[in-house]
Design a protein around this motif. Structure first.
Motif, short mmCIF file in Angstrom:
data_model
loop_
_atom_site.label_atom_id
_atom_site.label_comp_id
_atom_site.label_asym_id
_atom_site.label_seq_id
_atom_site.Cartn_x
_atom_site.Cartn_y
_atom_site.Cartn_z
N UNK A 45 40.61 -28.10 -19.16
CA UNK A 45 40.16 -27.75 -20.51
C UNK A 45 38.66 -28.01 -20.70
N UNK A 46 38.16 -29.11 -20.14
CA UNK A 46 36.73 -29.40 -20.28
C UNK A 46 35.90 -28.41 -19.45
N UNK A 47 36.37 -28.10 -18.23
CA UNK A 47 35.67 -27.11 -17.41
C UNK A 47 35.64 -25.75 -18.10
N UNK A 48 36.78 -25.34 -18.66
CA UNK A 48 36.85 -24.05 -19.33
C UNK A 48 35.92 -24.00 -20.53
N UNK A 49 35.94 -25.06 -21.33
CA UNK A 49 35.08 -25.10 -22.52
C UNK A 49 33.61 -25.13 -22.13
N UNK A 50 33.27 -25.98 -21.16
CA UNK A 50 31.88 -26.03 -20.71
C UNK A 50 31.43 -24.74 -20.08
N UNK A 51 32.34 -24.08 -19.34
CA UNK A 51 32.00 -22.80 -18.73
C UNK A 51 31.67 -21.73 -19.76
N UNK A 52 32.42 -21.73 -20.85
CA UNK A 52 32.15 -20.76 -21.92
C UNK A 52 30.76 -21.00 -22.50
N UNK A 53 30.44 -22.26 -22.79
CA UNK A 53 29.11 -22.57 -23.32
C UNK A 53 28.02 -22.17 -22.33
N UNK A 54 28.24 -22.44 -21.05
CA UNK A 54 27.22 -22.13 -20.04
C UNK A 54 27.02 -20.63 -19.91
N UNK A 55 28.11 -19.86 -19.91
CA UNK A 55 28.01 -18.41 -19.80
C UNK A 55 27.29 -17.81 -21.01
N UNK A 56 27.64 -18.29 -22.19
CA UNK A 56 26.97 -17.77 -23.39
C UNK A 56 25.48 -18.11 -23.35
N UNK A 57 25.16 -19.32 -22.90
CA UNK A 57 23.76 -19.75 -22.87
C UNK A 57 22.93 -18.94 -21.88
N UNK A 58 23.54 -18.59 -20.71
CA UNK A 58 22.79 -17.93 -19.65
C UNK A 58 22.83 -16.41 -19.73
N UNK A 59 23.96 -15.86 -20.12
CA UNK A 59 24.18 -14.43 -19.93
C UNK A 59 24.11 -13.58 -21.19
N UNK A 60 23.98 -14.18 -22.34
CA UNK A 60 23.95 -13.39 -23.57
C UNK A 60 22.59 -13.50 -24.26
N UNK A 61 22.36 -12.57 -25.15
CA UNK A 61 21.10 -12.55 -25.89
C UNK A 61 21.15 -13.45 -27.12
N UNK A 62 20.03 -13.56 -27.81
CA UNK A 62 19.93 -14.45 -28.97
C UNK A 62 20.95 -14.14 -30.07
N UNK A 63 21.25 -12.87 -30.30
CA UNK A 63 22.18 -12.53 -31.38
C UNK A 63 23.59 -13.04 -31.09
N UNK A 64 24.05 -12.82 -29.86
CA UNK A 64 25.38 -13.30 -29.47
C UNK A 64 25.41 -14.82 -29.46
N UNK A 65 24.38 -15.44 -28.96
CA UNK A 65 24.31 -16.90 -28.94
C UNK A 65 24.40 -17.46 -30.36
N UNK A 66 23.72 -16.82 -31.27
CA UNK A 66 23.71 -17.28 -32.66
C UNK A 66 25.10 -17.19 -33.28
#
Length: 231
Positions: free
Chosen positions: A139-160
């Motif tokens: 669960x922690x890996x999955x949650x952290x992975x989602x945060x990491x993917x959003x931080x690296x692979x998405x633009x400012x609008x999606x991040x917001x």
């Protein structure tokens, strides 16, 4: 531009309707019982992480964190069985998600979306080191992975949008567990809950500790909601 500058840079707040839409989405993840059974895992991560962080800050020795599929958890630390450190450690569970939400709302209120995402990722990585069961690691890996993917692979609008949804979820989801604990205790359940442990440690009735949990979560929701809505 350096990585540090990118993380610390402020972003423009999203349109008001987006802020409200993320609040509605977070509420939809909290209110329906079938969805809550799944989404509550994220609140449990915050809850047990709160115990763990408080233990470390107060000089206790953090030994392990376990997260279970029924959304319960257990954090074990070593040190004096009484005293301020133990009291703060016990009190940090039910207050962790609301206070994290309040801190996140403060960051979003100042436009620090990227900083919020990276801080959340760092906290999850630090927590992962202390998790001692397979479901907790997953669960922690999955949650952290989602945060990491959003931080690296998405633009400012999606991040917001993601950041606002997460913070709303912490604020709204942080309110429900104290009411669930209150209902369990009313029917004779949860005899060793955080409120009961605090009652034994402080000689203050567990009902007053429950009131404290309610006060922290509701005040955090009000204050954090005002920051997110810009009012």
């Amino acid at each position: 531009m350096s990585l540090t500058q990118g993380v610390l840079d402020a972003q423009t707040a999203p349109a008001q309707w987006i802020v409200i839409a993320t609040a509605v989405a977070a509420l939809a993840a909290v209110l329906p019982r079938p969805i809550w059974r799944l989404s509550r895992n994220a609140i449990t991560i915050a809850h047990e992480g709160g115990h763990g962080l408080a233990a470390l800050v107060t000089g206790r020795r953090l030994q392990s964190i376990r997260l279970h599929s029924d959304t319960s958890g257990l954090t074990v630390s070593r040190g004096r069985p009484t005293g301020l450190g133990m009291i703060l450690t016990a009190a940090a569970g039910y207050t962790a998600a609301p206070l994290l939400g309040l801190g996140g709302a403060a960051l979003l209120g100042s436009g620090r979306v990227t900083l919020l995402l990276w801080l959340a990722t760092a906290l999850l990585v630090a927590m992962l080191v202390m998790v001692r069961n397979a479901y907790g690691v997953f669960t922690v890996l999955l949650t952290g992975g989602v945060f990491l993917l959003v931080s690296w692979l998405t633009g400012p609008d999606v991040q917001s949008v993601f950041a606002y949804a997460v913070v709303w979820f912490l604020l709204l989801g942080g309110v429900r567990p104290a009411f669930e604990l209150q209902a369990k205790r009313r029917h004779g359940g949860a005899p060793d809950s955080d409120a009961d442990q605090l009652g034994r440690l402080t000689h203050v009735p567990p009902a007053l500790w429950l009131l404290f949990f309610h006060a922290v979560s509701i005040c955090s929701l009000i204050g954090g909601g005002r920051w997110l809505l810009g009012v």
